[in-house]
Scaffold this motif. Structure first.
Motif, short mmCIF file in Angstrom:
data_model
loop_
_atom_site.label_atom_id
_atom_site.label_comp_id
_atom_site.label_asym_id
_atom_site.label_seq_id
_atom_site.Cartn_x
_atom_site.Cartn_y
_atom_site.Cartn_z
N PRO B 75 -23.28 44.84 54.81
CA PRO B 75 -22.68 45.42 56.00
C PRO B 75 -22.24 46.86 55.79
O PRO B 75 -22.00 47.29 54.67
CB PRO B 75 -21.47 44.52 56.27
N GLY B 76 -22.16 47.61 56.86
CA GLY B 76 -21.73 49.00 56.77
C GLY B 76 -21.38 49.54 58.14
O GLY B 76 -21.78 48.97 59.16
N PRO B 77 -20.62 50.64 58.17
CA PRO B 77 -20.14 51.17 59.46
C PRO B 77 -21.26 51.75 60.33
O PRO B 77 -21.04 51.99 61.51
CB PRO B 77 -19.15 52.25 59.04
N GLU B 78 -22.47 51.98 59.77
CA GLU B 78 -23.53 52.51 60.63
C GLU B 78 -24.12 51.39 61.50
O GLU B 78 -24.92 51.65 62.38
CB GLU B 78 -24.61 53.21 59.81
N ARG B 79 -23.71 50.14 61.26
CA ARG B 79 -24.07 49.03 62.15
C ARG B 79 -22.79 48.34 62.58
O ARG B 79 -22.42 47.28 62.08
CB ARG B 79 -24.99 48.04 61.42
N VAL B 81 -20.00 46.28 64.57
CA VAL B 81 -20.03 45.05 65.34
C VAL B 81 -18.80 44.97 66.24
O VAL B 81 -17.69 45.25 65.81
CB VAL B 81 -20.05 43.82 64.40
N SER B 87 -11.21 40.63 67.06
CA SER B 87 -10.93 40.87 65.65
C SER B 87 -10.11 42.12 65.39
O SER B 87 -10.29 42.78 64.38
CB SER B 87 -12.21 40.99 64.83
N LEU B 88 -9.18 42.43 66.29
CA LEU B 88 -8.26 43.52 66.00
C LEU B 88 -7.21 42.99 65.04
O LEU B 88 -6.85 41.82 65.09
CB LEU B 88 -7.60 44.03 67.28
N LEU B 89 -6.71 43.86 64.16
CA LEU B 89 -5.69 43.41 63.23
C LEU B 89 -4.34 43.40 63.95
O LEU B 89 -3.90 44.45 64.44
CB LEU B 89 -5.65 44.35 62.01
N LEU B 100 -7.80 53.01 61.17
CA LEU B 100 -8.27 52.38 59.93
C LEU B 100 -9.76 52.64 59.75
O LEU B 100 -10.23 53.03 58.67
CB LEU B 100 -7.99 50.88 59.98
N ALA B 101 -10.52 52.43 60.84
CA ALA B 101 -11.96 52.64 60.78
C ALA B 101 -12.29 54.12 60.60
O ALA B 101 -13.12 54.50 59.77
CB ALA B 101 -12.63 52.09 62.03
N LYS B 104 -11.57 55.53 57.19
CA LYS B 104 -12.51 55.06 56.17
C LYS B 104 -13.85 55.78 56.31
O LYS B 104 -14.47 56.16 55.32
CB LYS B 104 -12.67 53.54 56.32
N VAL B 105 -14.30 55.96 57.55
CA VAL B 105 -15.63 56.53 57.75
C VAL B 105 -15.62 58.06 57.66
O VAL B 105 -16.52 58.66 57.08
CB VAL B 105 -16.20 56.08 59.11
N ARG B 151 -13.24 50.89 68.68
CA ARG B 151 -13.24 50.91 67.22
C ARG B 151 -14.67 51.00 66.69
O ARG B 151 -14.96 51.75 65.76
CB ARG B 151 -12.55 49.65 66.67
N MET B 155 -16.81 54.53 64.73
CA MET B 155 -17.51 54.59 63.44
C MET B 155 -18.79 55.42 63.57
O MET B 155 -19.50 55.62 62.60
CB MET B 155 -17.88 53.19 62.95
#
Lengths: 298, 265
Positions: B75-79, B81, B87-89, B100-101, B104-105, B151, B155
């Protein structure tokens, strides 16, 4: 009187729906922020029952221990003979003649060190066990066996290892409080929803980022349950450990008082220990409630 | 011209002990840049598994996923989901969730101020800037899903993967979000793959609809192009010939040729 109160509260919910007017009046009242009457009545309802119970206990105790042949002192004698200890917790008359608050603080200092270490190591080990199936298979049986060892059984071994009483007492705190922290953290980590893990994987969080940003906050409610059990256990253990290792803690004070037959002093010290333990428990619970606000909501 | 995303003879089977169950068999599909593709099929046909394979969250048993001719197997941020349940924290605010995203990116390539602007731009895109300091528990399901989309967009993914993004929402909220997704797609031209079980949704949003046969060993039964001009408006389309024809084709596929048999498993 207190029994009457319990009966009232049990009976009331049933007829309540039949009286809608009463219910409406009640919610309207609760909405007002500063209602002195409501606050006073709430305070009274929480304070009055324990005061009554304590009074009854003191009276029973006084009556039971008043005969000349009684082996334990009645509360009146405790009050008279240990008045210094009760009224002046912070006096300081030289090395072994200090107020009980100082002794409690000495013990708390040891607990802080032992428990602090246990919290750090416990959360780290718990995270490892919760995260890795192989770490769990290897370590869990060891933990399950070691956690049943009573705190004081560790003392001779730690005295032999550290050759000093103070680090030994701290080690006993550490080894006593670490197990619930490990086990609860592991359960919390195992229960992290797959969705959060997937988010972390898509973002390519590394192990450290995952630990700090996802694992600890997601498992925080469990971690704090472990910490709360741990702080209770370490307070149990410090008193026992100090009775054996000596020094200036509250535990040694009790042992010292017993050796010089000062029973009223012991009773006052017990009250100090109980109140302190209660405060520690509430403190960890309050920190936990503050830190985990919002995490349990979906 | 080589395809942007290529699913090359993908098989997927899950092994449980000695029992091996084939979920997907011989999936072949190419997707062009900027295309909006829906994958539709009955529940249990493995369409979510297919999305997870593209995302890299699960590994293929055979074949390969190629993005710009490079194999992807993690998995990676270029794909990015967008998950069905957002799925929010829950311990982070809306802003912090996206931060957060973004950190990181773009932590290295953008300055702090640039990152802030980028977060706010993505929140504006889904019209959620007003709720940036709220926690997920304090906003509605539709709003959470909007933040989830923000989110993913933040990315700056090559491919946006939507896993039944509107499945848990009521019909009105769903329509609003579909419009929002169409609007974003037309503005950004993002290559998008969406899993759905809603026929109208698939026809309304997609350039192509990939219809899956029933499992076990499901595969692509048919691919339908939707030749409707954009921008599309749902009210005009409800009586449009082409729209109705596409809708009928999908319905026929799902309910005549590949009827879902509950007892099949």
């Amino acid at each position: 009187m207190s029994i009457q109160a319990i009966e009232d509260s049990k009976v009331k919910p049933f007829p309540a729906p039949a009286k809608p007017a009463e219910v409406i009046a009640f919610t309207a009242r609760a909405r007002r922020r500063f209602d002195p009457a409501a606050i006073a009545s709430k305070l009274a309802s929480t304070l009055v029952p324990p005061v009554i119970v304590i009074t009854i206990m003191l009276v029973v105790w006084q009556v039971a221990c008043s005969s000349p042949t009684a082996s334990l002192p009645p509360p009146s004698q405790v009050w008279n003979e240990a008045y210094d200890l009760i009224a002046h917790p912070f006096f300081d008359n030289g090395p072994q003649d200090i107020g009980l608050a100082w002794r409690v603080l000495m013990s708390l200092q040891r607990v802080a060190m032992g428990f602090g270490l246990a919290a750090i190591v416990g959360v780290a080990l718990g995270a490892l066990v919760g995260q890795s199936i192989w770490a769990m298979r290897g370590l869990d049986p060891v933990f399950q066996i070691l956690r049943t060892v009573p705190p004081l059984a560790w003392l001779p071994l730690s005295l032999a290892a550290f050759r000093d009483s103070s680090p030994s007492a701290i080690f006993v705190i550490f080894i006593t409080s670490i197990w619930p922290i490990i086990i609860n953290t592991a359960v919390g980590v195992r229960n992290i929803p797959d969705d959060y893990r997937n988010v972390a994987r898509i973002l390519r969080l590394n192990q450290f980022e995952f630990f700090v940003k996802i694992m600890v906050p997601a498992a925080a409610p469990y971690i704090f349950t472990g910490l709360r059990i741990g702080i209770g256990l370490s307070w149990l253990a410090i008193v026992a450990a100090e009775m054996l290792t000596g020094g200036v803690g509250i535990g040694f004070f009790i042992w010292d008082a017993w050796n010089s037959s000062r029973l009223p002093d012991i009773i006052v010290a017990l009250a100090y220990i109980g109140v302190t333990g209660f405060c520690l428990d509430r403190l960890v619970a309050a920190v936990g409630a503050f830190v985990t606000r919002g995490t349990t909501a979906k | 011209m080589t395809a942007y995303l290529k699913l090359d003879h993908i098989d997927k089977s899950f092994a449980r002990g000695t029992q091996v169950s084939d979920v997907l068999k011989d999936i072949r599909l190419t997707i062009d840049k900027g295309e909006f593709v829906s994958i539709i099929g009955h529940s249990g046909c493995g369409k979510s598994t297919l999305l997870n394979l593209i995302a890299g969250l699960t590994k293929v048993s055979a074949g390969a996923v190629l993005l710009e001719d490079k194999e992807v197997d993690s998995p990676g941020p270029e794909r990015a989901v967008v998950f069905q349940n957002h799925s929010l924290l829950p311990w982070l605010t809306v802003y912090e969730n996206i931060n957060l995203a973004v950190t990181k990116v773009f932590g290295r390539s953008k300055s702090r101020a640039e990152r802030h602007d980028w977060i706010m731009r993505n929140l504006d895109l889904v019209q959620m800037a007003h709720a940036k300091d709220k926690r997920p528990a304090e906003i509605s399901g539709g709003m959470k899903q909007r933040v989830g989309i923000a989110r993913a967009l933040a990315m700056e993914p090559k491919i946006l993967l939507l896993d039944e993004p509107f499945g848990a929402l009521d019909a009105l909220t769903r329509a609003h979000l579909q419009d929002a997704v169409m609007d974003i797609h037309s503005r950004l031209g993002s290559t998008t793959i969406m899993i759905t079980h809603d026929v109208d949704e698939a026809v309304l949003l997609s350039d192509r609809i990939v219809m899956m046969t029933n499992g076990p060993a499901a595969t692509i039964g048919e691919v339908l192009a939707v030749p409707l001009a954009r921008p599309r408006r749902r009210i005009e389309l409800s009586s449009d010939r082409t729209f109705l024809r596409c809708r009928e084709a999908v319905l026929k596929f799902l309910y005549e040729r590949h009827r879902f048999v509950e007892a099949a498993e």
